[in-house]
Design a protein around this motif. Structure first.
Motif, PDB file in Angstrom:
ATOM      1  N   ASN A   1       6.064   1.138  -5.062  1.00 44.59           N
ATOM      2  CA  ASN A   1       5.199   1.199  -3.875  1.00 44.59           C
ATOM      3  C   ASN A   1       3.743   1.454  -4.248  1.00 44.59           C
ATOM      4  OD1 ASN A   1       7.501   0.815  -2.404  1.00 44.59           O
ATOM      5  ND2 ASN A   1       7.558   2.871  -1.539  1.00 44.59           N
TER       6      ASN A   1
ATOM      7  N   ASN B   1      -2.942   2.108   6.116  1.00 40.79           N
ATOM      8  CA  ASN B   1      -1.601   2.009   6.672  1.00 40.79           C
ATOM      9  C   ASN B   1      -0.921   0.821   5.998  1.00 40.79           C
ATOM     10  OD1 ASN B   1       0.696   1.536   8.172  1.00 40.79           O
ATOM     11  ND2 ASN B   1      -0.284   1.843  10.137  1.00 40.79           N
ATOM     12  N   ILE B   2       0.230   1.073   5.393  1.00 40.79           N
ATOM     13  CA  ILE B   2       0.950   0.004   4.708  1.00 40.79           C
ATOM     14  C   ILE B   2       2.395  -0.007   5.211  1.00 40.79           C
ATOM     15  CG2 ILE B   2       1.566   1.447   2.726  1.00 40.79           C
ATOM     16  CD1 ILE B   2       1.010  -1.118   0.969  1.00 40.79           C
ATOM     17  N   GLN B   3       2.911  -1.209   5.410  1.00 38.35           N
ATOM     18  CA  GLN B   3       4.299  -1.367   5.839  1.00 38.35           C
ATOM     19  C   GLN B   3       5.035  -2.204   4.796  1.00 38.35           C
ATOM     20  OE1 GLN B   3       4.413  -3.019   9.766  1.00 38.35           O
ATOM     21  NE2 GLN B   3       3.603  -1.165  10.706  1.00 38.35           N
ATOM     22  N   TYR B   4       6.150  -1.661   4.360  1.00 35.65           N
ATOM     23  CA  TYR B   4       6.991  -2.347   3.384  1.00 35.65           C
ATOM     24  C   TYR B   4       8.115  -3.054   4.133  1.00 35.65           C
ATOM     25  CZ  TYR B   4       4.432   0.753   0.300  1.00 35.65           C
ATOM     26  OH  TYR B   4       3.427   1.417  -0.357  1.00 35.65           O
ATOM     27  N   LYS B   5       8.185  -4.370   4.003  1.00 35.88           N
ATOM     28  CA  LYS B   5       9.129  -5.176   4.769  1.00 35.88           C
ATOM     29  C   LYS B   5      10.178  -5.848   3.898  1.00 35.88           C
ATOM     30  CE  LYS B   5       5.569  -6.233   8.167  1.00 35.88           C
ATOM     31  NZ  LYS B   5       6.199  -5.833   9.403  1.00 35.88           N
TER      32      LYS B   5
ATOM     33  N   GLU C   1      -1.853  -9.072   3.323  1.00 33.92           N
ATOM     34  CA  GLU C   1      -0.458  -9.510   3.442  1.00 33.92           C
ATOM     35  C   GLU C   1       0.001  -9.950   2.061  1.00 33.92           C
ATOM     36  OE1 GLU C   1      -0.782 -12.710   6.247  1.00 33.92           O
ATOM     37  OE2 GLU C   1      -0.994 -11.340   7.948  1.00 33.92           O
TER      38      GLU C   1
ATOM     39  N   VAL D   1       4.875  -7.160   2.443  1.00 35.94           N
ATOM     40  CA  VAL D   1       3.983  -6.025   2.675  1.00 35.94           C
ATOM     41  C   VAL D   1       2.858  -6.457   3.601  1.00 35.94           C
ATOM     42  CG1 VAL D   1       2.248  -4.496   1.590  1.00 35.94           C
ATOM     43  CG2 VAL D   1       4.432  -4.887   0.460  1.00 35.94           C
ATOM     44  N   THR D   2       2.521  -5.583   4.543  1.00 34.42           N
ATOM     45  CA  THR D   2       1.294  -5.745   5.333  1.00 34.42           C
ATOM     46  C   THR D   2       0.541  -4.427   5.257  1.00 34.42           C
ATOM     47  OG1 THR D   2       2.306  -5.030   7.416  1.00 34.42           O
ATOM     48  CG2 THR D   2       2.316  -7.402   6.948  1.00 34.42           C
ATOM     49  N   SER D   3      -0.774  -4.524   5.310  1.00 30.19           N
ATOM     50  CA  SER D   3      -1.569  -3.296   5.335  1.00 30.19           C
ATOM     51  C   SER D   3      -2.817  -3.502   6.164  1.00 30.19           C
ATOM     52  CB  SER D   3      -1.947  -2.840   3.924  1.00 30.19           C
ATOM     53  OG  SER D   3      -2.986  -3.629   3.413  1.00 30.19           O
TER      54      SER D   3
END
Length: 129
Positions: free
Chosen positions: A23, A58-62, A90, A101-103
């Motif tokens: 991560n 802000n990061i989202q792990y998809k 992205e 991933v998006t942030s």
């Protein structure tokens, strides 16, 4: 809105103990693409007098990426006004064509001489239109 992208191939150094991309590495790639986009677009006169600092992230792990996967890291700026700018990143796994991933990061524009926040000049905001 202008986008900037680069391709990365996952190496052994990118992996964690589960053999997925760590991560922390994704966060580094977000930082790296933002810097590369800035350096590509900004003229020397701007680079010599201004820099950016991260205010929030802000990061989202998809999904996941594994050794040898080819990733596209894409960035764009959605808003630049006052002292701050909002940048999106992205990361897509080209091996399976999935967004992983998006942030969204809020950056503050800083004056190099004073080390204080500075208003984003129109000429800087237009670098990323």
């Amino acid at each position: 809105m202008q986008t900037f992208e680069k391709t990365i191939t996952v190496s052994k150094d990118d992996l964690d103990q589960l053999n997925h991309v760590n991560n922390v590495r994704y966060v580094q790639w977000v930082q790296d693409i933002a810097e590369a986009h800035w350096l590509k677009n900004a003229p020397k006169t701007i680079l010599d007098n201004y820099f950016w600092v991260m205010l929030s992230h802000n990061i989202q792990y998809k999904g996941e990426a594994l050794l040898g996967d080819e990733l596209t890291v894409k960035t764009f700026v959605s808003k630049s006004e006052g002292l701050t700018s909002i940048r999106h990143v992205e990361i897509t796994n080209n091996t399976n064509d999935k967004l992983i991933v998006t942030s969204e990061t809020k950056w503050c524009f800083m004056n190099t001489a004073t080390k204080k926040p500075a208003r984003i000049p129109t000429e800087v905001a237009k670098l990323f239109d």
